[in-house]
Enzyme design. Sequence first.
Site, short mmCIF file in Angstrom:
data_model
loop_
_atom_site.label_atom_id
_atom_site.label_comp_id
_atom_site.label_asym_id
_atom_site.label_seq_id
_atom_site.Cartn_x
_atom_site.Cartn_y
_atom_site.Cartn_z
N ASP A 155 44.63 64.43 50.96
CA ASP A 155 43.78 65.72 52.30
C ASP A 155 43.61 64.76 53.66
O ASP A 155 44.40 63.93 53.64
CB ASP A 155 43.39 66.44 51.09
CG ASP A 155 42.52 65.83 50.43
OD1 ASP A 155 42.34 64.59 51.21
OD2 ASP A 155 41.27 65.80 50.03
N SER A 156 42.78 65.76 53.53
CA SER A 156 42.92 65.03 55.07
C SER A 156 41.52 63.77 55.25
O SER A 156 42.11 63.05 56.85
CB SER A 156 41.60 66.31 56.01
OG SER A 156 40.52 66.69 55.42
N PHE A 157 41.60 63.29 54.16
CA PHE A 157 40.50 62.17 54.41
C PHE A 157 42.23 60.85 54.06
O PHE A 157 41.52 60.02 55.33
CB PHE A 157 40.18 60.99 53.07
CG PHE A 157 39.88 60.84 52.73
CD1 PHE A 157 38.69 60.22 53.73
CD2 PHE A 157 39.64 59.70 51.42
CE1 PHE A 157 38.19 58.14 53.82
CE2 PHE A 157 39.24 58.66 51.51
CZ PHE A 157 38.81 57.85 52.35
#
Length: 375
Positions: A155-157
């Site tokens: 995801d965004s990480f």
Amino acid sequence: MPNCSLKSFLQLNAVFVVSLLAVSSLAAQVVKPLPVSVGGRVAIKNENNQAQYIYSWPGTYFEASFTGASVDIRLDDSVNMLNITVDKETPIVLNKPGKINYSLKNLGEGIHKVRVEKRTESYSRTATFHGFFIPESQTAITAEKLKRKIEFIGDSFTLGYGNTATGRECSNEQVFLTTDTQAAFGPLIAKYFNAQYQVNAFSGQGVVRNYKGSDPETSLILKYPYVFNYGDIFYHDDWSPQIIAIILGANDFNTPLESHERWKTRDALQKDFVATYEKFVLSLRKQHPSANIFLVSPDNSTSEVTAQISRVVDNLKEKGERKVLLRVTDVTLGLTGCAWHASAEDHKKVAGLFIDYLEKNPSLWGVDPALRSGN
């Protein structure tokens, strides 16, 4: 303006201005295309016997080598920030350059490696790379075929959301300007080991549930099978990584359930997460029979996320899986990126954990002695 300082914002835009001044029209000379090495998922379209590479997933990159002093780079990208690097020089950063021919000249005679990297997340929009071109008088070098291959799913990480920001409070534009997937832990690991890589990630997405229950009709698992990150054309390629790292679960569990969501209890969400994640890993195993698959928790060892991922690993081992490993990023992070995301320094720490583990376990790269020896 939020904490992303005005000084750093102006400095960044100054780089764009200087970089764009270097753009020039294709010189009136006969040119030839270079063989291209592609990292990431792309759709290849041929027009006038020339390949065009269409992309949307983060971290995509293109690379070529040649002997000579100049190269032209043909771009059609109005949605991303791009790095352009020659050899090991500091990257030139282009901000939404559009449809241009970017010329690099006076590089000095000799062998050069040129690279275009996607820095930013473009959500459901595509861009096109039209290739590298050199004068007929120069010599093309066949693109290097790297032995190591590694894939990051998350995801965004994973994509490095706002990782170069100077503060946690950022506007949407500042998130865009400060996201650099190439400075995220995945590409850092891959470049350390000289490995080809893919980053298949999307902000806010989870295994069965997205951040705060948003966009309930999709998830990263549902987006994954496609060439583009919005689901259109199925991805079919000979991509065969030795290592796959999946970093999902934060968006599934880090916020309370909303009244409109299909899970009425936390237990129901956990059961759905475990069953869906297990099925996804088994589908990856079918595609990549020899791959070592890391299920990574982005949280600490006692969190709800880690507990559910541990259940997935245990279930898979009971079914005979011997190449699925649990890893926990149980390290102190500053989280000073946009919206409390990992900073570039945090990503270096996480990359360091993986690099150390892989160096101690070189057989995870496969049985080829050259891979085990670190060549």
